[in-house]
Write a protein that holds these residues in place. Structure first.
Motif, short mmCIF file in Angstrom:
data_model
loop_
_atom_site.label_atom_id
_atom_site.label_comp_id
_atom_site.label_asym_id
_atom_site.label_seq_id
_atom_site.Cartn_x
_atom_site.Cartn_y
_atom_site.Cartn_z
N ARG B 40 -8.22 -6.49 2.28
CA ARG B 40 -8.10 -5.06 1.98
C ARG B 40 -7.42 -4.88 0.64
O ARG B 40 -6.33 -5.40 0.41
CB ARG B 40 -7.21 -4.45 3.08
N ARG B 41 -8.06 -4.18 -0.23
CA ARG B 41 -7.46 -4.03 -1.55
C ARG B 41 -6.44 -2.89 -1.51
O ARG B 41 -6.77 -1.72 -1.67
CB ARG B 41 -8.56 -3.71 -2.57
N VAL B 42 -5.22 -3.30 -1.27
CA VAL B 42 -4.19 -2.26 -1.13
C VAL B 42 -3.69 -1.83 -2.51
O VAL B 42 -3.52 -2.66 -3.39
CB VAL B 42 -2.98 -2.81 -0.35
N ALA B 43 -3.47 -0.58 -2.68
CA ALA B 43 -2.93 -0.10 -3.96
C ALA B 43 -1.51 -0.60 -4.12
O ALA B 43 -0.73 -0.66 -3.18
CB ALA B 43 -2.95 1.42 -4.00
N ARG B 44 -1.21 -1.01 -5.30
CA ARG B 44 0.11 -1.54 -5.59
C ARG B 44 1.19 -0.56 -5.17
O ARG B 44 2.16 -0.90 -4.51
CB ARG B 44 0.21 -1.82 -7.08
N GLY B 45 0.94 0.72 -5.58
CA GLY B 45 1.95 1.73 -5.26
C GLY B 45 2.17 1.85 -3.77
O GLY B 45 3.32 1.99 -3.31
N ALA B 46 1.09 1.79 -3.00
CA ALA B 46 1.22 1.93 -1.55
C ALA B 46 2.13 0.85 -0.99
O ALA B 46 2.97 1.10 -0.11
CB ALA B 46 -0.15 1.88 -0.90
N VAL B 47 1.95 -0.35 -1.52
CA VAL B 47 2.78 -1.44 -1.01
C VAL B 47 4.25 -1.18 -1.34
O VAL B 47 5.14 -1.30 -0.49
CB VAL B 47 2.33 -2.79 -1.62
N TYR B 48 4.48 -0.83 -2.58
CA TYR B 48 5.87 -0.58 -2.96
C TYR B 48 6.51 0.50 -2.10
O TYR B 48 7.64 0.40 -1.64
CB TYR B 48 5.95 -0.16 -4.44
N ILE B 49 5.72 1.57 -1.94
CA ILE B 49 6.26 2.69 -1.16
C ILE B 49 6.54 2.28 0.27
O ILE B 49 7.59 2.61 0.85
CB ILE B 49 5.27 3.87 -1.21
N THR B 50 5.61 1.52 0.83
CA THR B 50 5.81 1.09 2.21
C THR B 50 7.02 0.18 2.31
O THR B 50 7.81 0.28 3.26
CB THR B 50 4.56 0.38 2.73
N LEU B 51 7.15 -0.72 1.35
CA LEU B 51 8.30 -1.61 1.37
C LEU B 51 9.59 -0.79 1.37
O LEU B 51 10.50 -1.03 2.15
CB LEU B 51 8.27 -2.53 0.14
N ASP B 52 9.64 0.21 0.51
CA ASP B 52 10.85 1.02 0.44
C ASP B 52 11.10 1.77 1.75
O ASP B 52 12.24 1.88 2.21
CB ASP B 52 10.74 2.03 -0.70
N ARG B 53 10.03 2.26 2.31
CA ARG B 53 10.19 3.03 3.55
C ARG B 53 10.73 2.13 4.65
O ARG B 53 11.59 2.53 5.44
CB ARG B 53 8.84 3.61 3.95
#
Lengths: 906, 110
Positions: B40-53
């Protein structure tokens, strides 16, 4: 190998700082370097831009998503939450009863006073007149500054010319006030009458309650006289009898009644329109004014004119048009009227102004001033309450910090504090509205009767809305203050507060000081205003009215048609007063057509042999009064030259006149006025008078107005002239040896004996007249002084509060100082100095504000300048003394601080 | 808070990726692992945001690693599962497993 700086910068802007921004940026850099190594820099840059863009998009999307997500709410709806807040607020309030009580009472006083005054201002000034499209109603009058005429009415010629030719006026009407004698239950009474052209009703937009209104024909000369009753008169005289249409008005005046007006019709007369010295509160009947086109003149401006603006026209438009029309009139109506030259020399011009302004006029200024004053008091009161809240909020700093640490958001805290302030403000407002209700009632009772439209003053929804908005604003301000100040503090900052005054503490103090300075400034302004008015009052009371007001009784009578013309009236009066003089307690009895200080009276043009005006020019104007023999002596005027007119003159040689000093100096400067001659202009044969005496100026119009040139003529009818023909209303003037009112019953009896049908209208002592002329001023003064005192009290409380608080804050410092050797005197001085500085700054502001305020007051002042040094200096000193006095108690308490206690508590 | 909050899909995957990466679980690596494992090509931003959450929720802990010139002096962030995170993963998996029970047949793509 750095990535494109612009992209990086933008990226850093979008990513919130608490999202490990640096880590992300670093990651991207690393990868950028990686890509650059594998491919080219250009590729890497492009890649970076893409990645940065995508990441930024994610964050923007995330932000949007966050916002749309419903915030984590507590159980229950927001209404329930607010209700809980209220309950908590009630508990909090109960725990601090003194605080709550003081806050509630202060708010109540502020809101109550302001609302009461507002209801007066609203009723008198703001509410529209009860007529249809009231803003379209205008009054048309004329002025002629070149002939010394400030304001006069309109001649009957205008009814034809203006009405038919003015496109800016949809309708135009003339009316004139007079009086008529009718039969009452207890003998003859005099009723107010308005003679009006039929168009008056269409101007005002009135429909009759019963019957009909005047027809156009009834406005023409030759038509029969008919009357329309006002509602009040219909109820009081005819008991609301619905069969009254067609019946005659009374036995002695069998004029048919054709209609009855509705209750709301209240034809309010502009104050300037009081003829014959008689004023009636309400006209009783309306009579058709019949005008004849063929004899209509452009002269004798005795009618009042009212018009309705055409749709889209303004008063200025009408003014312009009427000016043009007016200048056409000398040609069109040449008979018995002004000539073009007179118009030019006299600078005649029409004036069109909104009807309401005329009516309300001066009193509006006074009322707004009072409103402003009370508003200031409200501000001062609110500042006091604000201070109270601020102090309390400060003592709850810890609570606030703890709540924040537990997760309360700013919004949550605001809600809770708003509930508290809302509760207190509502309680205060409810109490305040009750106070306002009784306050309004009281104001109505003490208000002078010559303030128009007092019947419109009522505590209605408008006043309540006003009170409500004040309450709302106050609640918001009071509730948000603690949040604004303290919500940002973290628990750590607050818990460690055993330390010295932090900078935020100093800020707080400065804000508090600023507020008190403002309070003192406002109080100062109010006091200066009151002081100026008080001095005005004093000056007016001590103005030389030119007559002695003590022990003089005046009894107004109207002599109707049952007397044999003007000479018959004079004969009757001469005889009557002779009889009255024989009564015990009466020193002198005479009569006059106009009483001093009564408002308005007649003017006429007078010419002297030395200055006969030319063919079509006007003679200079002067005031004129018809009097009886010995009148001037009876009212205590000072005789400077010659003598008064005597009964002998009246009997044998009535061509005599007395003038006042102003007239003499104007017409015969440097000469002996005695034996000079004058004539009313245009002269009728045989009407030349001989001056036999010069009296001091009597302030006829009002105490504040400069006396005008005045001519006193006997009421004797001179055949061949029209002089004195129309004077029917007189005042019997009696100088008594004791209380003037004590002779009244005898006088009544005498009058009734001579002629049952002479109605007595008003009885007053001259003293009362004098007081009545100052009614409006005393009313304004009373209110302003009350406001000033309230402001002073509140300001002093404010100062005390601030100084006491500062002292309590600095207890440790004071303790240390004392321990280090400071004497009681030193400490006291320190505290007093602090209070004094606040006071001085406050006074300085107040002086500036007062100077501005006095410009507003200028129209009311008499004999004292708006920048009167004595008043300003005196008030400043007074305030400073009070400020120091208020600081005294805290100063003493400061000096009594026991250093040991303080240091131990450290 | 005793309420069991269930993990979103991406959150689960991110947690699992962190678990797999062990010591080397830094942000970009997590993303690459995700892409590799899930396709799944996850958007970089999405990963960062999820990590922070996830950090905010307390399921992940983060620490700063070393800087390097490549990164322009910015330290790398490493993530690790907390005990709560492990518990959350466990709960999520158990829930799914329970729901799946008896329907393994669906797993075989017909």
């Amino acid at each position: 190998m750095t990535p494109p700086r612009l992209a990086e910068r933008w990226l850093r802007k979008i990513i919130p700082s608490d999202h490990a921004r640096e880590g992300i940026v670093g990651d991207l850099r690393q990868e950028h370097a990686h890509v650059a190594r594998r491919f080219t820099i250009a590729v890497a840059h492009a890649w970076y831009w893409f990645q940065a863009g995508m990441t930024a998009l994610s964050y923007i999307a995330e932000r949007a998503r966050e916002r749309r997500k419903p915030k984590h709410r507590e159980r229950g709806s927001s209404v329930r939450a607010f209700w809980n807040d209220l309950k908590l607020a009630a508990r909090v309030a109960k725990r601090a009863p003194v605080f709550s009580a003081v806050a509630i009472v202060t708010i109540a006083l502020g809101v109550g006073a302001t609302t009461a005054i507002f209801s007066v201002v609203d009723g008198v000034v703001l509410k529209p007149l009860p007529y249809r499209d009231a803003p379209q109603l205008v009054r048309i009058s004329h002025t002629a500054p070149g002939s010394n005429i400030d304001r006069m009415g309109a001649p009957d010629g205008t009814f034809f010319h203006y009405r038919e030719n003015a496109s800016t006026l949809a309708e135009y009407a003339l009316y004139i006030e007079s009086s008529a004698t009718t039969d009452g239950d207890s003998g003859a009474t005099e009723e107010g009458v308005i003679q009006a052209t039929p168009s008056l009703f269409s101007v005002l937009g009135v429909k009759p309650l019963l019957g009909r209104l005047f027809t156009e024909e009834e406005g023409q000369s030759g038509a029969a006289v008919v009357v329309i009753l006002t509602h009040k008169f219909w109820m009081s005289r005819f008991g609301g009898d619905s069969t009254v249409i067609g019946k005659p008005l009374s036995e002695r005046s069998p004029v048919p009644i054709v209609g009855v007006l509705p209750e709301w019709f209240d034809f309010i007369r502009p104050e300037a329109f009081v003829t014959f010295g008689n004023s009636f509160d309400d006209p009783a009947i309306i009579v058709n004014l019949r005008l004849q086109r063929s004899t209509a003149r452009f002269g004798n401006f005795m009618y009042q004119a009212i018009g309705r603006l055409a749709p889209g026209a303004t008063a200025q438009d009408a003014n312009r048009e009427l000016t043009t029309l007016m200048h056409q009139m000398p040609e069109l109506y040449p008979k018995n009227g002004l000539t073009t030259r007179m118009v030019q020399e006299g600078r005649h011009a029409p004036i069109v102004e909104p009807f309401k302004n005329v009516l309300v006029g001066d009193i509006a200024d006074v009322l707004w001033i009072i409103m402003g004053a009370v508003g200031l008091v409200l501000l001062i009161a609110m500042v006091n309450v604000l201070n109270l809240f601020a102090v309390r909020a400060e003592s709850r700093r810890r609570e606030i910090a703890v709540r924040r640490a537990l997760g309360a958001t700013g919004a949550r805290l605001s809600q809770s504090f708003l509930a508290e302030s809302f509760l207190l403000t509502t309680a205060g407002t409810v109490l305040g509205v009750m106070l306002a209700a009784s306050g309004t009632g009281m104001l109505l009772r003490i208000a002078p009767s010559n303030i128009p439209r007092l019947d419109q003053v009522v505590l209605d929804w408008r006043a309540l809305a006003f009170a409500g908005s004040i309450a709302l604003v106050s609640a918001l301000v009071l509730g948000l203050v603690p949040v604004a100040r303290y919500a940002r503090l973290s628990l750590a900052a607050v818990a460690g507060d055993g330390s010295r005054a932090t900078t935020s503490g100093r800020e707080r103090n400065r804000a508090r000081h600023a507020m008190v300075v403002a309070q003192i400034g406002f109080a100062m302004m109010l006091l200066v205003g009151s002081g100026l008015l008080m001095r005005t009052f004093w000056n007016l009371r001590h103005v030389e009215p030119g007559f002695g007001a003590a022990d003089v009784l005046t009894v107004r009578v109207t002599l109707g048609n049952n007397f044999d013309g003007p000479q018959g009236r004079t004969d009757y009066l001469l005889e009557l007063t002779q009889t009255l003089e024989q009564l015990p307690g009466v020193v002198e009895a005479t009569y006059t057509g106009d009483l001093p200080l009564d408002g308005n009276f007649y003017h006429a043009d007078f010419a002297t042999p030395e200055a006969i005006p030319e063919e079509d020019a006007q003679a200079p104007r002067a005031a004129r009064s018809f009097i009886g023999p010995g009148y001037l002596k009876a009212v205590g005027a000072t005789l400077f030259r010659g003598r008064e007119m005597t009964r002998n003159d009246y009997a044998t040689d009535p061509d005599v006149a007395v003038v006042n000093r102003t007239f003499a100096e104007e017409r015969w400067p440097g000469q002996d006025p005695l034996e000079q001659r004058l004539v009313q202009w245009p002269a009728e044969s045989g009407a030349w008078y001989r001056v036999v005496g010069v009296v001091g100026d009597i302030r006829e119009a009002s105490l504040a107005r400069e006396p005008e040139p005045m001519v006193y003529l006997p009421t004797v009818f001179i055949p061949g002239t029209t002089h004195g023909m129309f004077v029917r209303n007189f005042a019997i003037v009696l100088r008594t040896s004791g209380d003037p009112l004590s002779v009244l019953p005898m006088v009544r009896e005498e009058i009734a004996k001579t002629n049952m049908l002479v109605p007595i209208t008003t009885v007053q002592s001259l003293e009362h007249l004098k007081a009545a002329s100052m009614q409006q001023l005393s009313f304004a003064m009373l209110l302003l002084v009350t406001a000033g005192s309230a402001a002073l009290l509140l300001g002093v409380i404010g100062i005390y509060g601030v100084v006491a608080y500062v002292v309590s804050q600095r207890t440790r410092e004071i303790g240390v100082r004392i321990a280090l050797g400071a004497q009681t005197g030193d400490v006291q001085r320190m505290v007093l100095r602090q209070g004094g500085i606040i006071g001085l700054i406050g006074v300085a502001f107040g002086l500036a504000g007062a100077a501005g305020l006095s410009r507003v007051l200028e129209s009311l002042l008499f004999g004292v300048a708006g920048t009167d040094l004595v008043t300003y200096a005196g008030t400043s000193v007074l305030l400073l003394v009070l400020v120091l006095g208020a600081s005294f108690l805290p100063a003493r308490r400061a000096a009594a601080v026991d250093p040991m206690n303080v240091l131990r508590a450290e | 808070m005793n309420r069991k909050t269930y993990l979103g899909e991406l959150e689960q995957m991110v947690l699992l990726s962190v678990l797999r990466l062990g010591k080397d679980a830094y942000a970009s690596a997590v993303r690459e692992e995700l892409i590799e494992q899930t396709g799944r090509r996850v958007a970089r931003g999405a990963v960062y945001i999820t990590l922070d959450r996830l950090v905010k929720k307390g399921y992940l802990s983060s620490r700063l690693g070393n800087t390097s010139a490549d990164r322009g002096g910015r330290a790398n962030r490493f993530f690790g599962l907390t005990r709560e995170g492990q518990a959350a993963l466990r709960n999520a998996r158990n829930a799914l497993v329970n729901l799946w029970t008896g329907f393994e047949s669906v797993l075989e793509d017909r």
